[in-house]
Design a protein around this motif. Structure first.
Motif, PDB file in Angstrom:
ATOM      1  N   SER A  81       0.816  -1.223   0.000  1.00 56.62           N
ATOM      2  CA  SER A  81       0.000   0.000   0.000  1.00 56.62           C
ATOM      3  C   SER A  81       0.847   1.269   0.000  1.00 56.62           C
ATOM      4  O   SER A  81       0.693   2.126  -0.871  1.00 56.62           O
ATOM      5  CB  SER A  81      -0.964  -0.007   1.188  1.00 56.62           C
ATOM      6  N   ASP A  82       1.737   1.417   0.994  1.00 60.20           N
ATOM      7  CA  ASP A  82       2.531   2.645   1.082  1.00 60.20           C
ATOM      8  C   ASP A  82       3.455   2.795  -0.116  1.00 60.20           C
ATOM      9  O   ASP A  82       3.623   3.889  -0.665  1.00 60.20           O
ATOM     10  CB  ASP A  82       3.350   2.654   2.374  1.00 60.20           C
ATOM     11  N   LEU A  83       4.061   1.680  -0.510  1.00 61.53           N
ATOM     12  CA  LEU A  83       4.992   1.736  -1.634  1.00 61.53           C
ATOM     13  C   LEU A  83       4.272   2.142  -2.916  1.00 61.53           C
ATOM     14  O   LEU A  83       4.762   2.980  -3.686  1.00 61.53           O
ATOM     15  CB  LEU A  83       5.667   0.379  -1.818  1.00 61.53           C
ATOM     16  N   VAL A  84       3.112   1.572  -3.156  1.00 64.14           N
ATOM     17  CA  VAL A  84       2.377   1.908  -4.379  1.00 64.14           C
ATOM     18  C   VAL A  84       1.982   3.377  -4.372  1.00 64.14           C
ATOM     19  O   VAL A  84       2.064   4.069  -5.402  1.00 64.14           O
ATOM     20  CB  VAL A  84       1.145   0.999  -4.533  1.00 64.14           C
ATOM     21  N   ARG A  85       1.565   3.890  -3.206  1.00 62.48           N
ATOM     22  CA  ARG A  85       1.227   5.321  -3.126  1.00 62.48           C
ATOM     23  C   ARG A  85       2.442   6.185  -3.452  1.00 62.48           C
ATOM     24  O   ARG A  85       2.328   7.194  -4.150  1.00 62.48           O
ATOM     25  CB  ARG A  85       0.683   5.657  -1.740  1.00 62.48           C
ATOM     26  N   ASP A  86       3.607   5.778  -2.926  1.00 67.95           N
ATOM     27  CA  ASP A  86       4.833   6.518  -3.244  1.00 67.95           C
ATOM     28  C   ASP A  86       5.134   6.467  -4.736  1.00 67.95           C
ATOM     29  O   ASP A  86       5.552   7.461  -5.337  1.00 67.95           O
ATOM     30  CB  ASP A  86       6.019   5.957  -2.451  1.00 67.95           C
ATOM     31  N   LEU A  87       4.939   5.274  -5.325  1.00 61.96           N
ATOM     32  CA  LEU A  87       5.197   5.142  -6.757  1.00 61.96           C
ATOM     33  C   LEU A  87       4.245   6.006  -7.572  1.00 61.96           C
ATOM     34  O   LEU A  87       4.635   6.590  -8.587  1.00 61.96           O
ATOM     35  CB  LEU A  87       5.065   3.679  -7.179  1.00 61.96           C
ATOM     36  N   VAL A  88       2.985   6.103  -7.133  1.00 60.47           N
ATOM     37  CA  VAL A  88       2.021   6.977  -7.809  1.00 60.47           C
ATOM     38  C   VAL A  88       2.504   8.422  -7.760  1.00 60.47           C
ATOM     39  O   VAL A  88       2.504   9.136  -8.766  1.00 60.47           O
ATOM     40  CB  VAL A  88       0.630   6.849  -7.162  1.00 60.47           C
ATOM     41  N   ARG A  89       2.940   8.863  -6.575  1.00 58.06           N
ATOM     42  CA  ARG A  89       3.407  10.246  -6.419  1.00 58.06           C
ATOM     43  C   ARG A  89       4.620  10.509  -7.299  1.00 58.06           C
ATOM     44  O   ARG A  89       4.675  11.516  -8.024  1.00 58.06           O
ATOM     45  CB  ARG A  89       3.754  10.510  -4.953  1.00 58.06           C
ATOM     46  N   VAL A  90       5.594   9.614  -7.261  1.00 58.22           N
ATOM     47  CA  VAL A  90       6.816   9.797  -8.055  1.00 58.22           C
ATOM     48  C   VAL A  90       6.491   9.817  -9.551  1.00 58.22           C
ATOM     49  O   VAL A  90       7.038  10.623 -10.316  1.00 58.22           O
ATOM     50  CB  VAL A  90       7.829   8.678  -7.726  1.00 58.22           C
ATOM     51  N   THR A  91       5.578   8.937  -9.962  1.00 62.27           N
ATOM     52  CA  THR A  91       5.211   8.876 -11.381  1.00 62.27           C
ATOM     53  C   THR A  91       4.493  10.142 -11.814  1.00 62.27           C
ATOM     54  O   THR A  91       4.743  10.676 -12.908  1.00 62.27           O
ATOM     55  CB  THR A  91       4.322   7.649 -11.648  1.00 62.27           C
ATOM     56  N   GLU A  92       3.608  10.648 -10.961  1.00 58.14           N
ATOM     57  CA  GLU A  92       2.912  11.901 -11.291  1.00 58.14           C
ATOM     58  C   GLU A  92       3.897  13.052 -11.424  1.00 58.14           C
ATOM     59  O   GLU A  92       3.768  13.890 -12.324  1.00 58.14           O
ATOM     60  CB  GLU A  92       1.867  12.208 -10.220  1.00 58.14           C
ATOM     61  N   GLU A  93       4.883  13.098 -10.531  1.00 57.42           N
ATOM     62  CA  GLU A  93       5.894  14.157 -10.609  1.00 57.42           C
ATOM     63  C   GLU A  93       6.702  14.035 -11.893  1.00 57.42           C
ATOM     64  O   GLU A  93       7.012  15.040 -12.545  1.00 57.42           O
ATOM     65  CB  GLU A  93       6.802  14.092  -9.388  1.00 57.42           C
ATOM     66  N   ARG A  94       7.052  12.794 -12.245  1.00 60.38           N
ATOM     67  CA  ARG A  94       7.823  12.602 -13.477  1.00 60.38           C
ATOM     68  C   ARG A  94       7.013  13.005 -14.698  1.00 60.38           C
ATOM     69  O   ARG A  94       7.515  13.658 -15.621  1.00 60.38           O
ATOM     70  CB  ARG A  94       8.260  11.141 -13.594  1.00 60.38           C
ATOM     71  N   LEU A  95       5.717  12.613 -14.708  1.00 59.23           N
ATOM     72  CA  LEU A  95       4.860  12.977 -15.837  1.00 59.23           C
ATOM     73  C   LEU A  95       4.703  14.485 -15.943  1.00 59.23           C
ATOM     74  O   LEU A  95       4.671  15.037 -17.052  1.00 59.23           O
ATOM     75  CB  LEU A  95       3.487  12.316 -15.684  1.00 59.23           C
ATOM     76  N   ALA A  96       4.588  15.162 -14.796  1.00 57.72           N
ATOM     77  CA  ALA A  96       4.470  16.623 -14.812  1.00 57.72           C
ATOM     78  C   ALA A  96       5.721  17.244 -15.427  1.00 57.72           C
ATOM     79  O   ALA A  96       5.634  18.186 -16.228  1.00 57.72           O
ATOM     80  CB  ALA A  96       4.248  17.151 -13.399  1.00 57.72           C
ATOM     81  N   ARG A  97       6.890  16.707 -15.053  1.00 57.50           N
ATOM     82  CA  ARG A  97       8.148  17.230 -15.635  1.00 57.50           C
ATOM     83  C   ARG A  97       8.194  16.964 -17.135  1.00 57.50           C
ATOM     84  O   ARG A  97       8.623  17.821 -17.909  1.00 57.50           O
ATOM     85  CB  ARG A  97       9.351  16.596 -14.937  1.00 57.50           C
ATOM     86  N   GLU A  98       7.741  15.797 -17.532  1.00 54.52           N
ATOM     87  CA  GLU A  98       7.788  15.466 -18.953  1.00 54.52           C
ATOM     88  C   GLU A  98       6.767  16.276 -19.750  1.00 54.52           C
ATOM     89  O   GLU A  98       7.030  16.667 -20.890  1.00 54.52           O
ATOM     90  CB  GLU A  98       7.576  13.962 -19.140  1.00 54.52           C
ATOM     91  N   ARG A  99       5.589  16.533 -19.130  1.00 55.27           N
ATOM     92  CA  ARG A  99       4.611  17.396 -19.804  1.00 55.27           C
ATOM     93  C   ARG A  99       5.171  18.808 -19.973  1.00 55.27           C
ATOM     94  O   ARG A  99       4.975  19.445 -21.011  1.00 55.27           O
ATOM     95  CB  ARG A  99       3.302  17.434 -19.018  1.00 55.27           C
ATOM     96  N   GLU A 100       5.861  19.281 -18.937  1.00 55.28           N
ATOM     97  CA  GLU A 100       6.478  20.605 -19.026  1.00 55.28           C
ATOM     98  C   GLU A 100       7.520  20.634 -20.141  1.00 55.28           C
ATOM     99  O   GLU A 100       7.594  21.589 -20.916  1.00 55.28           O
ATOM    100  CB  GLU A 100       7.114  20.963 -17.686  1.00 55.28           C
ATOM    101  N   LEU A 101       8.326  19.578 -20.211  1.00 48.21           N
ATOM    102  CA  LEU A 101       9.325  19.499 -21.278  1.00 48.21           C
ATOM    103  C   LEU A 101       8.648  19.460 -22.639  1.00 48.21           C
ATOM    104  O   LEU A 101       9.072  20.153 -23.582  1.00 48.21           O
ATOM    105  CB  LEU A 101      10.199  18.260 -21.079  1.00 48.21           C
TER     106      LEU A 101
END
Length: 337
Positions: free
Chosen positions: A75-95
């Motif tokens: 549970s906690d790990l998956v939530r962390d992975l969701v957060r990290v993935t969202e941050e990465r996608l935001a950076r890639e969308r910005e790029l």
């Protein structure tokens, strides 16, 4: 099954399989007489489990814990992975957005690319002064990407920077209108409040008047007022009710009165505008005074007659202001009739 065959069937390289073995993540059950790794069916299933977890973004260390430690819950790990993935996608969308802006600017060389990147960095600064400087310091012979400016003005909270952005967009000969039009239809009222004045500052780009007409029905009064001033300045009569309302409410009433005066220079419009203003003379003194101030902007004898009548009004404040305006009209030769 030997390592080469496992690599072919699993899609995991022999080098990675050896790495898994070194880490203790997937150790082959047996060895051949010659010392080669020999994988059982259970070993191959574990390889697929490892690859499945890695596909979710888990590190090899996390994969090992997930497979070996019963207390390591997802549970906690998956939530962390969701957060990290969202941050990465935001950076890639910005790029991606940055690359699209550069592509739309049709750079002739790397110097053009660097100019656009410099502008993006300036507009992204936390300092309002730097954002404003980024807009105003552009060379006159190097037009900035209009869509970049439009996106910036829709997000800008500082009024001085927003003014500089609108000025720069106004010089773009209508470019950026599509992005601003989309902003004028945004569900975010703050974005609409920024989009409509920016559209108003544009030259007569195709579709701008239609967007402004739509903004006249906006649920937000500020958006409606911006649209009315812009449309009135373009000679669009549909703005009259909102402009009269601005006079009555005392919100940008001087600007609204001036626009009503300009619209009244059309002989077909002066009558309806005069009628709309006179209808508001039944209100309180403050409203009546603003109406009197608006009436003086209207050309022709009909408005002058109304002001002369008001010069004898029972409300002394209204009478004094109307008398003063009658004198002004007579001095400039508009009081006949």
């Amino acid at each position: 099954m030997l390592i080469g065959e496992v690599a072919r069937r699993s899609g995991v390289s022999a080098r990675m399989l050896r790495h898994y073995d070194t880490l203790g993540l997937v150790r082959p059950t047996g060895r051949t007489v010659g010392g080669y790794r020999e994988y059982s069916a259970d070993d191959i299933r574990r390889i697929f489990h490892v690859e499945s977890l890695r596909s979710l973004g888990l590190s090899l260390r996390q994969v090992a814990r997930a497979l070996e430690d019963p207390a390591f819950t997802p549970s906690d790990l998956v939530r962390d992975l969701v957060r990290v993935t969202e941050e990465r996608l935001a950076r890639e969308r910005e790029l991606l957005d940055r690359l699209r802006v550069i592509d739309a600017s049709a750079p002739a060389g790397w110097q053009d690319v660097l100019r656009v990147v410099e502008l993006m960095q300036g507009l992204g600064s936390a300092s309002a002064a730097r954002r404003q400087q980024a807009v105003l310091s552009r060379p006159d012979d190097v037009p900035p990407p209009a869509d970049l400016l439009a996106g910036a003005v829709l997000a800008e909270t500082d009024p001085h920077v927003a003014g500089a952005l609108r000025w720069a967009l106004a010089r773009s000969e209508g470019a950026g209108a599509a992005a601003l039009a989309a902003g004028a239809r945004s569900p975010d009222v703050e974005v609409r409040r920024r989009a409509v004045p920016a559209l108003a500052a544009l030259p007569d780009a195709p579709g701008v008047v239609d967007v402004l007409l739509g903004a006249l029905a906006d649920p937000d009064a500020t958006v409606r007022r911006h649209a009315a001033l812009a449309l009135g300045g373009r000679g669009v009569a549909e703005a009259v009710p909102t402009l009269v309302g601005m006079v009555v409410e005392g919100v940008h009433d001087v600007a609204a009165a001036e626009v009503l005066g300009a619209l009244s220079r059309d002989p077909d419009r002066v009558g309806p505008i005069l009628t709309a203003l006179v209808a508001e003379l039944d209100g309180p003194t403050a409203v009546r005074l603003r109406v009197v101030q608006a009436l003086v902007e209207l050309p022709g004898p009909a408005a002058s007659r109304v002001l002369r009548d008001l010069a004898h009004d029972d409300d002394r404040a209204v009478a004094l202001v109307a008398s003063a305006f009658v004198e002004v009209l007579e001095d400039r030769g508009d009081g006949a009739g």
